[in-house]
Design a protein around this motif. Structure first.
Motif, PDB file in Angstrom:
ATOM      1  N   PHE A  93       0.805  -1.214   0.000  1.00 23.12           N
ATOM      2  CA  PHE A  93       0.000   0.000   0.000  1.00 23.12           C
ATOM      3  C   PHE A  93       0.839   1.266   0.000  1.00 23.12           C
ATOM      4  O   PHE A  93       0.414   2.283  -0.555  1.00 23.12           O
ATOM      5  CB  PHE A  93      -1.003  -0.040   1.154  1.00 23.12           C
ATOM      6  CG  PHE A  93      -1.855  -1.287   1.100  1.00 23.12           C
ATOM      7  CD1 PHE A  93      -2.634  -1.560  -0.015  1.00 23.12           C
ATOM      8  CD2 PHE A  93      -1.830  -2.200   2.134  1.00 23.12           C
ATOM      9  CE1 PHE A  93      -3.405  -2.710  -0.091  1.00 23.12           C
ATOM     10  CE2 PHE A  93      -2.600  -3.361   2.073  1.00 23.12           C
ATOM     11  CZ  PHE A  93      -3.388  -3.613   0.960  1.00 23.12           C
ATOM     12  N   ASN A  94       2.018   1.243   0.575  1.00 22.75           N
ATOM     13  CA  ASN A  94       2.898   2.417   0.497  1.00 22.75           C
ATOM     14  C   ASN A  94       3.304   2.682  -0.946  1.00 22.75           C
ATOM     15  O   ASN A  94       3.327   3.832  -1.394  1.00 22.75           O
ATOM     16  CB  ASN A  94       4.141   2.220   1.365  1.00 22.75           C
ATOM     17  CG  ASN A  94       3.821   2.213   2.837  1.00 22.75           C
ATOM     18  OD1 ASN A  94       2.915   2.893   3.289  1.00 22.75           O
ATOM     19  ND2 ASN A  94       4.570   1.428   3.594  1.00 22.75           N
ATOM     20  N   LEU A  95       3.629   1.630  -1.686  1.00 18.23           N
ATOM     21  CA  LEU A  95       3.994   1.767  -3.091  1.00 18.23           C
ATOM     22  C   LEU A  95       2.800   2.250  -3.909  1.00 18.23           C
ATOM     23  O   LEU A  95       2.931   3.157  -4.739  1.00 18.23           O
ATOM     24  CB  LEU A  95       4.529   0.434  -3.627  1.00 18.23           C
ATOM     25  CG  LEU A  95       4.988   0.397  -5.072  1.00 18.23           C
ATOM     26  CD1 LEU A  95       6.092   1.413  -5.337  1.00 18.23           C
ATOM     27  CD2 LEU A  95       5.467  -1.016  -5.430  1.00 18.23           C
ATOM     28  N   LEU A  96       1.632   1.669  -3.670  1.00 19.85           N
ATOM     29  CA  LEU A  96       0.428   2.079  -4.400  1.00 19.85           C
ATOM     30  C   LEU A  96       0.100   3.550  -4.138  1.00 19.85           C
ATOM     31  O   LEU A  96      -0.203   4.300  -5.072  1.00 19.85           O
ATOM     32  CB  LEU A  96      -0.754   1.193  -4.015  1.00 19.85           C
ATOM     33  CG  LEU A  96      -0.611  -0.298  -4.329  1.00 19.85           C
ATOM     34  CD1 LEU A  96      -1.781  -1.077  -3.732  1.00 19.85           C
ATOM     35  CD2 LEU A  96      -0.471  -0.561  -5.810  1.00 19.85           C
ATOM     36  N   LEU A 119      -8.026  -6.674  -6.557  1.00 24.45           N
ATOM     37  CA  LEU A 119      -7.400  -5.949  -7.666  1.00 24.45           C
ATOM     38  C   LEU A 119      -7.985  -4.544  -7.778  1.00 24.45           C
ATOM     39  O   LEU A 119      -7.254  -3.559  -7.918  1.00 24.45           O
ATOM     40  CB  LEU A 119      -7.588  -6.716  -8.977  1.00 24.45           C
ATOM     41  CG  LEU A 119      -7.072  -6.046 -10.239  1.00 24.45           C
ATOM     42  CD1 LEU A 119      -5.546  -5.918 -10.203  1.00 24.45           C
ATOM     43  CD2 LEU A 119      -7.509  -6.834 -11.471  1.00 24.45           C
ATOM     44  N   LEU A 120      -9.304  -4.432  -7.689  1.00 19.99           N
ATOM     45  CA  LEU A 120      -9.957  -3.135  -7.776  1.00 19.99           C
ATOM     46  C   LEU A 120      -9.576  -2.233  -6.602  1.00 19.99           C
ATOM     47  O   LEU A 120      -9.389  -1.021  -6.779  1.00 19.99           O
ATOM     48  CB  LEU A 120     -11.472  -3.307  -7.856  1.00 19.99           C
ATOM     49  CG  LEU A 120     -11.987  -3.981  -9.127  1.00 19.99           C
ATOM     50  CD1 LEU A 120     -13.484  -4.254  -9.018  1.00 19.99           C
ATOM     51  CD2 LEU A 120     -11.658  -3.167 -10.361  1.00 19.99           C
ATOM     52  N   GLN A 121      -9.435  -2.808  -5.425  1.00 20.66           N
ATOM     53  CA  GLN A 121      -9.032  -2.016  -4.266  1.00 20.66           C
ATOM     54  C   GLN A 121      -7.584  -1.543  -4.399  1.00 20.66           C
ATOM     55  O   GLN A 121      -7.251  -0.423  -3.982  1.00 20.66           O
ATOM     56  CB  GLN A 121      -9.253  -2.793  -2.967  1.00 20.66           C
ATOM     57  CG  GLN A 121     -10.719  -3.046  -2.639  1.00 20.66           C
ATOM     58  CD  GLN A 121     -11.542  -1.777  -2.555  1.00 20.66           C
ATOM     59  OE1 GLN A 121     -11.107  -0.773  -1.998  1.00 20.66           O
ATOM     60  NE2 GLN A 121     -12.747  -1.810  -3.109  1.00 20.66           N
ATOM     61  N   SER A 122      -6.721  -2.363  -4.969  1.00 28.11           N
ATOM     62  CA  SER A 122      -5.338  -1.938  -5.227  1.00 28.11           C
ATOM     63  C   SER A 122      -5.336  -0.736  -6.166  1.00 28.11           C
ATOM     64  O   SER A 122      -4.618   0.239  -5.946  1.00 28.11           O
ATOM     65  CB  SER A 122      -4.527  -3.081  -5.837  1.00 28.11           C
ATOM     66  OG  SER A 122      -4.380  -4.138  -4.925  1.00 28.11           O
TER      67      SER A 122
END
Length: 138
Positions: A93-96, A119-122
């Motif tokens: 999540f830090n990268l996203l 996938l959608l949440q990412s």
């Protein structure tokens, strides 16, 4: 189109020639490779990306390659057209969050065990930070 891993200048030149023959203008290849074994080839790194970029730019080919951590984004930025998030990092999540602040398209791969909702949440992590240039890869 392209290999899983960028491994040599000759390999990139051969693939680029094939892409040009087939009117393909984008190449995907990993320069940082997450591997299960710490002893396996883990990519050519930033030097490999610079070589990959040089050959592709000279031939009008755009580049997709995987970014593995936040600290790589700035160093890779000028050499990449599309940042890829591999299945192993689709919940980093830090990268996203950081890629949400980048003005380049992001390709997110879904892993075998990842659900469509995951996938959608990412993608939503990136989108919620301002980057709407998303590609989702099954």
């Amino acid at each position: 189109a392209g290999p899983c891993s960028i491994e040599s200048e000759e390999q990139v030149e051969n693939i680029v020639a094939h892409l040009l023959e087939n009117n393909i203008r984008i190449m995907r290849g990993g320069v940082f490779k997450p591997r299960s074994s710490p002893y396996a080839f883990r990519g050519m790194g930033i030097d490999g990306l610079k070589m990959f970029n040089k050959i592709c730019r000279a031939n009008g080919i755009k580049i997709i390659t995987e970014v593995m951590q936040v600290s790589q984004i700035a160093e890779m930025y000028e050499y990449v057209d599309v940042f890829q998030i591999g299945a192993r990092n689709s919940q980093n999540f830090n990268l996203l969050d950081s890629l949400g602040e980048v003005d380049k398209p992001i390709l997110i791969k879904r892993g075998m065990s990842g659900t469509i909702d995951e996938l959608l949440q990412s993608a939503e992590y990136i989108f919620s930070h301002g980057n709407e240039k998303l590609m989702l890869c099954e």
